[in-house]
Design a protein around this motif. Structure first.
Motif, short mmCIF file in Angstrom:
data_model
loop_
_atom_site.label_atom_id
_atom_site.label_comp_id
_atom_site.label_asym_id
_atom_site.label_seq_id
_atom_site.Cartn_x
_atom_site.Cartn_y
_atom_site.Cartn_z
N ARG A 205 11.16 -6.07 -3.87
CA ARG A 205 12.52 -5.52 -3.91
C ARG A 205 12.65 -4.34 -2.94
O ARG A 205 13.61 -4.28 -2.15
CB ARG A 205 12.84 -5.11 -5.35
N TYR A 206 11.70 -3.40 -2.99
CA TYR A 206 11.75 -2.25 -2.09
C TYR A 206 11.54 -2.68 -0.64
O TYR A 206 12.18 -2.15 0.28
CB TYR A 206 10.70 -1.21 -2.48
N SER B 149 12.38 -5.54 0.70
CA SER B 149 13.60 -6.20 1.14
C SER B 149 14.67 -5.17 1.51
O SER B 149 15.37 -5.33 2.52
CB SER B 149 14.11 -7.13 0.04
N THR B 150 14.78 -4.12 0.71
CA THR B 150 15.74 -3.06 1.02
C THR B 150 15.37 -2.35 2.32
O THR B 150 16.24 -2.07 3.15
CB THR B 150 15.81 -2.04 -0.14
N TYR C 207 11.87 3.70 1.55
CA TYR C 207 11.75 2.44 0.81
C TYR C 207 10.47 1.70 1.18
O TYR C 207 9.87 1.04 0.33
CB TYR C 207 12.97 1.55 1.05
N CYS D 79 16.40 -4.55 5.24
CA CYS D 79 17.84 -4.50 5.51
C CYS D 79 18.23 -3.20 6.21
O CYS D 79 19.01 -3.21 7.17
CB CYS D 79 18.63 -4.66 4.20
#
Length: 117
Positions: free
Chosen positions: A87-88, A90-91, A69, A94
């Motif tokens: 978005r990537y 943030s993933t 990611y 996480c």
């Protein structure tokens, strides 16, 4: 007379004196300066993902997924898709958090078990 005992000198003004801006007799226009600061690009967390890949890979391959990611986020940032990069990224963040927490818990359990014996 000034403090040295000499008469004050007068210097004629050069040109027309228009006063302060916004005051009577002066110009009423106000100048503004606008500074545009470009937004900070989204973070891809590639260094953290590499650390998770090398040290946290026994935890269900979360390190590998985070690294994938992170690379996708960096690729999106290069082509200019900032929303996709965010978005990537943030993933990846996480997944890195989960991998770090799980490895920390496993290391803590190993230390506790070693101390008990």
């Amino acid at each position: 007379m000034n403090s040295a005992g000499f008469p004050p000198e007068t210097v004629p003004l050069q040109g027309k004196y228009e006063g302060f801006h916004g005051q009577p007799g002066g110009s009423a226009g106000v100048q503004y300066t606008t500074v545009s600061v470009p937004p900070e690009p989204p973070r891809d967390h590639i260094i953290w993902s590499l650390g998770s890949f090398f040290y946290s890979n026994p935890c269900c391959c979360l390190g590998l997924a985070a690294l994938i990611y992170s690379i996708k986020a960096r690729d999106r940032k290069v082509i200019g898709d900032m929303e996709g990069a965010q978005r990537y990224g943030s993933t990846a963040r996480c997944l890195n958090i989960w991998a770090t927490v799980l490895v920390s818990i496993m290391v803590l359990i190993v230390f506790i078990a070693a101390y008990m014996y």
